[in-house]
Motif scaffolding. Sequence first.
Motif, mmCIF file in Angstrom:
data_model
loop_
_atom_site.group_PDB
_atom_site.id
_atom_site.type_symbol
_atom_site.label_atom_id
_atom_site.label_comp_id
_atom_site.label_asym_id
_atom_site.label_seq_id
_atom_site.Cartn_x
_atom_site.Cartn_y
_atom_site.Cartn_z
ATOM 1 N N ILE A 51 0.844 -1.191 0.000
ATOM 2 C CA ILE A 51 0.000 0.000 0.000
ATOM 3 C C ILE A 51 0.881 1.244 0.000
ATOM 4 N N SER A 52 0.634 2.120 -0.976
ATOM 5 C CA SER A 52 1.379 3.372 -1.087
ATOM 6 C C SER A 52 0.420 4.540 -0.950
ATOM 7 N N ILE A 53 0.705 5.438 -0.047
ATOM 8 C CA ILE A 53 -0.115 6.624 0.171
ATOM 9 C C ILE A 53 0.633 7.820 -0.404
ATOM 10 N N HIS A 54 -0.032 8.567 -1.291
ATOM 11 C CA HIS A 54 0.611 9.712 -1.941
ATOM 12 C C HIS A 54 -0.315 10.913 -1.936
ATOM 13 N N GLY A 55 0.283 12.071 -1.833
ATOM 14 C CA GLY A 55 -0.463 13.326 -1.945
ATOM 15 C C GLY A 55 -0.549 13.720 -3.409
ATOM 16 N N LYS A 56 -0.313 14.979 -3.676
ATOM 17 C CA LYS A 56 -0.411 15.488 -5.049
ATOM 18 C C LYS A 56 0.753 15.063 -5.932
ATOM 19 N N ASP A 57 1.779 14.464 -5.335
ATOM 20 C CA ASP A 57 2.967 14.046 -6.088
ATOM 21 C C ASP A 57 2.854 12.607 -6.602
ATOM 22 N N TYR A 58 1.649 12.076 -6.715
ATOM 23 C CA TYR A 58 1.463 10.659 -7.022
ATOM 24 C C TYR A 58 1.863 10.259 -8.440
ATOM 25 N N ARG A 59 1.835 11.176 -9.398
ATOM 26 C CA ARG A 59 2.038 10.816 -10.809
ATOM 27 C C ARG A 59 3.388 10.139 -11.067
ATOM 28 N N LYS A 60 4.438 10.663 -10.479
ATOM 29 C CA LYS A 60 5.757 10.067 -10.728
ATOM 30 C C LYS A 60 5.831 8.656 -10.151
ATOM 31 N N HIS A 61 5.136 8.412 -9.043
ATOM 32 C CA HIS A 61 5.146 7.077 -8.429
ATOM 33 C C HIS A 61 4.353 6.075 -9.273
ATOM 34 N N LEU A 62 3.214 6.511 -9.802
ATOM 35 C CA LEU A 62 2.433 5.628 -10.670
ATOM 36 C C LEU A 62 3.201 5.301 -11.942
ATOM 37 N N ALA A 63 3.889 6.294 -12.489
ATOM 38 C CA ALA A 63 4.629 6.109 -13.742
ATOM 39 C C ALA A 63 5.769 5.103 -13.594
ATOM 40 N N GLU A 64 6.255 4.896 -12.378
ATOM 41 C CA GLU A 64 7.315 3.918 -12.153
ATOM 42 C C GLU A 64 6.820 2.486 -12.348
ATOM 43 N N LEU A 65 5.533 2.246 -12.104
ATOM 44 C CA LEU A 65 4.981 0.886 -12.172
ATOM 45 C C LEU A 65 4.007 0.665 -13.316
ATOM 46 N N ILE A 66 3.409 1.741 -13.824
ATOM 47 C CA ILE A 66 2.367 1.597 -14.842
ATOM 48 C C ILE A 66 2.766 2.402 -16.075
ATOM 49 N N ASP A 67 2.711 1.750 -17.211
ATOM 50 C CA ASP A 67 3.011 2.417 -18.471
ATOM 51 C C ASP A 67 2.010 3.558 -18.677
ATOM 52 N N PRO A 68 2.472 4.785 -18.890
ATOM 53 C CA PRO A 68 1.555 5.914 -19.072
ATOM 54 C C PRO A 68 0.511 5.698 -20.169
ATOM 55 N N ALA A 69 0.835 4.881 -21.160
ATOM 56 C CA ALA A 69 -0.130 4.596 -22.228
ATOM 57 C C ALA A 69 -1.331 3.805 -21.702
ATOM 58 N N ARG A 70 -1.151 3.092 -20.591
ATOM 59 C CA ARG A 70 -2.230 2.287 -20.021
ATOM 60 C C ARG A 70 -2.867 2.950 -18.803
ATOM 61 N N LEU A 71 -2.336 4.063 -18.390
ATOM 62 C CA LEU A 71 -2.831 4.778 -17.212
ATOM 63 C C LEU A 71 -3.898 5.791 -17.647
ATOM 64 N N PRO A 72 -5.074 5.798 -16.980
ATOM 65 C CA PRO A 72 -6.121 6.759 -17.362
ATOM 66 C C PRO A 72 -5.617 8.201 -17.307
ATOM 67 N N ASP A 73 -6.130 9.012 -18.217
ATOM 68 C CA ASP A 73 -5.668 10.395 -18.303
ATOM 69 C C ASP A 73 -5.946 11.203 -17.044
ATOM 70 N N PHE A 74 -7.019 10.889 -16.319
ATOM 71 C CA PHE A 74 -7.296 11.641 -15.099
ATOM 72 C C PHE A 74 -6.318 11.330 -13.970
ATOM 73 N N LEU A 75 -5.477 10.305 -14.180
ATOM 74 C CA LEU A 75 -4.414 9.998 -13.226
ATOM 75 C C LEU A 75 -3.049 10.388 -13.770
ATOM 76 N N GLY A 76 -3.039 11.142 -14.869
ATOM 77 C CA GLY A 76 -1.792 11.621 -15.436
ATOM 78 C C GLY A 76 -1.257 10.788 -16.576
#
Length: 113
Positions: A50-75
Amino acid sequence: RSYLKEIAGLSQDNYPELLGKMFVVNAPWVFKTVWSVVSPLLDKRTQQKISIHGKDYRKHLAELIDPARLPDFLGGEDTSCDFVHEKGPWADKTPDINPPPDINPSPADEKRL
């Protein structure tokens, strides 16, 4: 506190591998404070999932999820995700909460108009 510990223990003991990784994004400071109290009640393995993130979450998601597969509302870049209008395979088994208006009003409805 003992109640939370019991619930956490039941979940961990009986369903240990259901959670792969969980991100909580845009978490306010209050949530982070509550998490700091609750997380010690969980097994170390569960805490690490479990990872808890504030407004800086985009860089953390990008480390594990390909941006092409990540919904646009999550960056990400995927614009196909629509949680508001998406029906899913269960749509024919659930009632329509906003049925379309009746285009053929009954005689009683016509009198009210």
